[in-house]
Design a protein around this motif. Structure first.
Motif, PDB file in Angstrom:
ATOM      1  N   TRP A 107     -10.971 -40.670  55.241  1.00  0.00           N
ATOM      2  CA  TRP A 107     -10.696 -39.685  56.286  1.00  0.00           C
ATOM      3  C   TRP A 107      -9.251 -39.184  56.259  1.00  0.00           C
ATOM      4  CZ3 TRP A 107      -7.174 -41.234  60.090  1.00  0.00           C
ATOM      5  CH2 TRP A 107      -6.958 -42.610  60.226  1.00  0.00           C
ATOM      6  N   ILE A 108      -8.460 -39.712  55.340  1.00  0.00           N
ATOM      7  CA  ILE A 108      -7.101 -39.210  55.151  1.00  0.00           C
ATOM      8  C   ILE A 108      -6.961 -38.517  53.794  1.00  0.00           C
ATOM      9  CG2 ILE A 108      -4.676 -39.867  54.861  1.00  0.00           C
ATOM     10  CD1 ILE A 108      -5.053 -41.973  56.962  1.00  0.00           C
ATOM     11  N   GLU A 109      -7.445 -39.159  52.744  1.00  0.00           N
ATOM     12  CA  GLU A 109      -7.375 -38.548  51.417  1.00  0.00           C
ATOM     13  C   GLU A 109      -8.399 -37.420  51.288  1.00  0.00           C
ATOM     14  OE1 GLU A 109      -5.899 -41.853  48.344  1.00  0.00           O
ATOM     15  OE2 GLU A 109      -7.894 -42.257  49.129  1.00  0.00           O
ATOM     16  N   ALA A 110      -8.187 -36.541  50.327  1.00  0.00           N
ATOM     17  CA  ALA A 110      -9.112 -35.433  50.079  1.00  0.00           C
ATOM     18  C   ALA A 110      -9.181 -35.171  48.577  1.00  0.00           C
ATOM     19  CB  ALA A 110      -8.652 -34.168  50.808  1.00  0.00           C
TER      20      ALA A 110
ATOM     21  N   TYR B  72     -11.441 -23.071  49.478  1.00  0.00           N
ATOM     22  CA  TYR B  72     -10.637 -23.361  50.658  1.00  0.00           C
ATOM     23  C   TYR B  72     -10.778 -22.237  51.689  1.00  0.00           C
ATOM     24  CZ  TYR B  72      -8.424 -27.128  48.043  1.00  0.00           C
ATOM     25  OH  TYR B  72      -8.206 -28.284  47.327  1.00  0.00           O
ATOM     26  N   ASP B  73     -10.713 -22.604  52.960  1.00  0.00           N
ATOM     27  CA  ASP B  73     -10.754 -21.638  54.055  1.00  0.00           C
ATOM     28  C   ASP B  73      -9.394 -20.941  54.121  1.00  0.00           C
ATOM     29  OD1 ASP B  73     -10.692 -20.280  56.513  1.00  0.00           O
ATOM     30  OD2 ASP B  73     -11.946 -21.787  57.511  1.00  0.00           O
ATOM     31  N   GLU B  74      -9.369 -19.659  53.810  1.00  0.00           N
ATOM     32  CA  GLU B  74      -8.101 -18.938  53.711  1.00  0.00           C
ATOM     33  C   GLU B  74      -7.494 -18.605  55.069  1.00  0.00           C
ATOM     34  OE1 GLU B  74      -8.239 -15.682  50.947  1.00  0.00           O
ATOM     35  OE2 GLU B  74      -9.349 -16.859  49.448  1.00  0.00           O
ATOM     36  N   SER B  75      -8.211 -18.875  56.153  1.00  0.00           N
ATOM     37  CA  SER B  75      -7.646 -18.659  57.487  1.00  0.00           C
ATOM     38  C   SER B  75      -6.817 -19.842  57.948  1.00  0.00           C
ATOM     39  CB  SER B  75      -8.762 -18.402  58.505  1.00  0.00           C
ATOM     40  OG  SER B  75      -9.493 -19.592  58.788  1.00  0.00           O
ATOM     41  N   MET B  76      -6.826 -20.928  57.179  1.00  0.00           N
ATOM     42  CA  MET B  76      -6.163 -22.159  57.586  1.00  0.00           C
ATOM     43  C   MET B  76      -4.923 -22.423  56.739  1.00  0.00           C
ATOM     44  SD  MET B  76      -9.554 -24.561  57.994  1.00  0.00           S
ATOM     45  CE  MET B  76      -8.622 -25.965  58.610  1.00  0.00           C
ATOM     46  N   ALA B  77      -3.855 -22.863  57.409  1.00  0.00           N
ATOM     47  CA  ALA B  77      -2.656 -23.346  56.720  1.00  0.00           C
ATOM     48  C   ALA B  77      -2.322 -24.697  57.327  1.00  0.00           C
ATOM     49  CB  ALA B  77      -1.506 -22.369  56.893  1.00  0.00           C
ATOM     50  N   GLY B  78      -3.133 -25.672  56.981  1.00  0.00           N
ATOM     51  CA  GLY B  78      -3.045 -26.997  57.573  1.00  0.00           C
ATOM     52  C   GLY B  78      -4.447 -27.491  57.867  1.00  0.00           C
TER      53      GLY B  78
ATOM     54  N   GLU C 144      -6.766 -27.656  55.641  1.00  0.00           N
ATOM     55  CA  GLU C 144      -7.729 -27.028  54.738  1.00  0.00           C
ATOM     56  C   GLU C 144      -8.282 -27.998  53.702  1.00  0.00           C
ATOM     57  OE1 GLU C 144      -3.704 -26.223  52.785  1.00  0.00           O
ATOM     58  OE2 GLU C 144      -4.523 -26.389  54.804  1.00  0.00           O
ATOM     59  N   ASP C 145      -7.495 -28.999  53.310  1.00  0.00           N
ATOM     60  CA  ASP C 145      -7.985 -29.999  52.357  1.00  0.00           C
ATOM     61  C   ASP C 145      -9.108 -30.834  52.975  1.00  0.00           C
ATOM     62  OD1 ASP C 145      -6.089 -29.404  50.260  1.00  0.00           O
ATOM     63  OD2 ASP C 145      -4.575 -30.363  51.491  1.00  0.00           O
TER      64      ASP C 145
ATOM     65  N   LEU D 238     -12.346 -28.640  53.363  1.00  0.00           N
ATOM     66  CA  LEU D 238     -13.113 -28.544  52.116  1.00  0.00           C
ATOM     67  C   LEU D 238     -13.797 -29.870  51.812  1.00  0.00           C
ATOM     68  CD1 LEU D 238     -13.991 -26.998  49.615  1.00  0.00           C
ATOM     69  CD2 LEU D 238     -11.839 -27.649  48.521  1.00  0.00           C
ATOM     70  N   HIS D 239     -13.118 -30.978  52.050  1.00  0.00           N
ATOM     71  CA  HIS D 239     -13.705 -32.296  51.827  1.00  0.00           C
ATOM     72  C   HIS D 239     -14.993 -32.445  52.632  1.00  0.00           C
ATOM     73  CE1 HIS D 239     -12.822 -36.928  51.625  1.00  0.00           C
ATOM     74  NE2 HIS D 239     -13.936 -36.601  51.012  1.00  0.00           N
ATOM     75  N   ALA D 240     -14.972 -32.021  53.890  1.00  0.00           N
ATOM     76  CA  ALA D 240     -16.160 -32.139  54.740  1.00  0.00           C
ATOM     77  C   ALA D 240     -17.318 -31.326  54.187  1.00  0.00           C
ATOM     78  CB  ALA D 240     -15.830 -31.687  56.165  1.00  0.00           C
ATOM     79  N   ARG D 241     -17.045 -30.120  53.703  1.00  0.00           N
ATOM     80  CA  ARG D 241     -18.117 -29.279  53.152  1.00  0.00           C
ATOM     81  C   ARG D 241     -18.616 -29.816  51.815  1.00  0.00           C
ATOM     82  NH1 ARG D 241     -15.797 -24.502  52.028  1.00  0.00           N
ATOM     83  NH2 ARG D 241     -13.745 -24.894  52.971  1.00  0.00           N
TER      84      ARG D 241
END
Length: 277
Positions: A137-140, A155-161, A163-164, A167-170
């Motif tokens: 839940w910390i590493e990606a 990566y979700d381009e609307s996010m700056a923080g 986002e890793d 993407l891991h969740a998806r």
């Protein structure tokens, strides 16, 4: 039999001090089937000039690293892609170990990181990061089957923080996520508490977007719960944390400053939204 091609994507902005070592470490991999792609976000220092010494695939792309990564992934010709930041250095067997561990059932891989840098706070960051190895839940993941990366939308381009983690969740909805043992060395540079606050303030809004996403587990929706989880993890091994007491106290101080900064930015943002127009 030819090796699968791996497209190693490096995103950067004004990282002339670190990008040379990063790209050298990629050039010196024991795995030879590598396509190196650099996406530079309008650097005003020598970053781009340094990058062109290592690859002809250097592009100017913005506005954030998620867009830089996705652009490079669309350009990439590799069967696999590896996402690397320009302040990282790869140990020699990273890419070889990644290729060896990708399977039909496991199509994304976490590469463990170890920090180094200059000064007390860099020492604290090194100790902190040592607690995260094997903590999903910390590493990606940073290494992907390219088809899978494209299928989940990158990566979700609307996010700056955050986002890793997003993407891991998806990715986890589509395949198993594995890990390798070869390390990435993360160069924290001459880290200061002021720089830590600046970085966390910048990424706080993106982290809020991550927590609000529908595919984020309920247990992860509270930033406070995330903070408590980190404290519990650090305090679960007091002998390691306080082997050098001043560094252990520094780690806890650093995390408190980080989380305090994030919560302050989020509270300010909520208050601004609630103000009448």
């Amino acid at each position: 039999m030819s090796q699968p091609l791996v497209s190693v994507i490096v995103t950067t902005k004004n990282n002339a001090d670190t990008i040379g070592a990063c790209l050298s470490s990629i050039r010196d991999q024991t795995y030879r089937g590598i396509e190196l792609i650099v996406t530079d976000n309008h650097s005003t220092d020598d970053t781009r000039a340094i990058a062109t010494r290592f690859t002809e695939h250097v592009f100017t792309v913005g506005p954030e690293r998620s867009a830089q990564r996705n652009f490079a992934a669309k350009y990439a010709h590799g069967d696999y892609i590896a996402i690397i930041d320009s302040d990282m250095e790869l140990s020699p067997d990273v890419i070889a170990e990644c290729v060896a561990n990708i399977t039909e059932e496991t199509r994304a891989l976490i590469i463990p990181e170890e920090s180094f840098g200059i000064g007390f706070w860099a020492e604290c960051k090194k100790l902190e990061r040592s607690f995260y190895h094997g903590i999903d839940w910390i590493e990606a993941p940073r290494f992907f089957d390219k088809f899978l990366y494209e299928r989940v939308g990158g990566y979700d381009e609307s996010m700056a923080g955050g986002e890793d983690w997003d993407l891991h969740a998806r990715i986890k909805q589509q395949t198993n996520v594995g890990r390798i043992s070869a390390l990435i060395m993360h160069n924290e540079g001459p880290l200061t508490l002021k720089e830590i606050v600046r970085s966390r303030r910048y990424y706080a809004k993106g982290f809020s977007k991550y927590l609000a996403k529908p595919d984020v587990k309920t247990a992860e929706r509270s930033g406070a719960k995330q903070a408590l989880g980190v404290y519990r993890l650090l305090l679960s091994k007091p002998a390691r944390l306080f082997r050098r007491p001043h560094v252990g106290v520094g780690v806890l101080t650093m995390k408190t400053v980080e989380f305090g900064t994030i919560f302050a930015v989020q509270l300010s943002s909520r208050n601004n939204r609630s103000q009448p127009a």
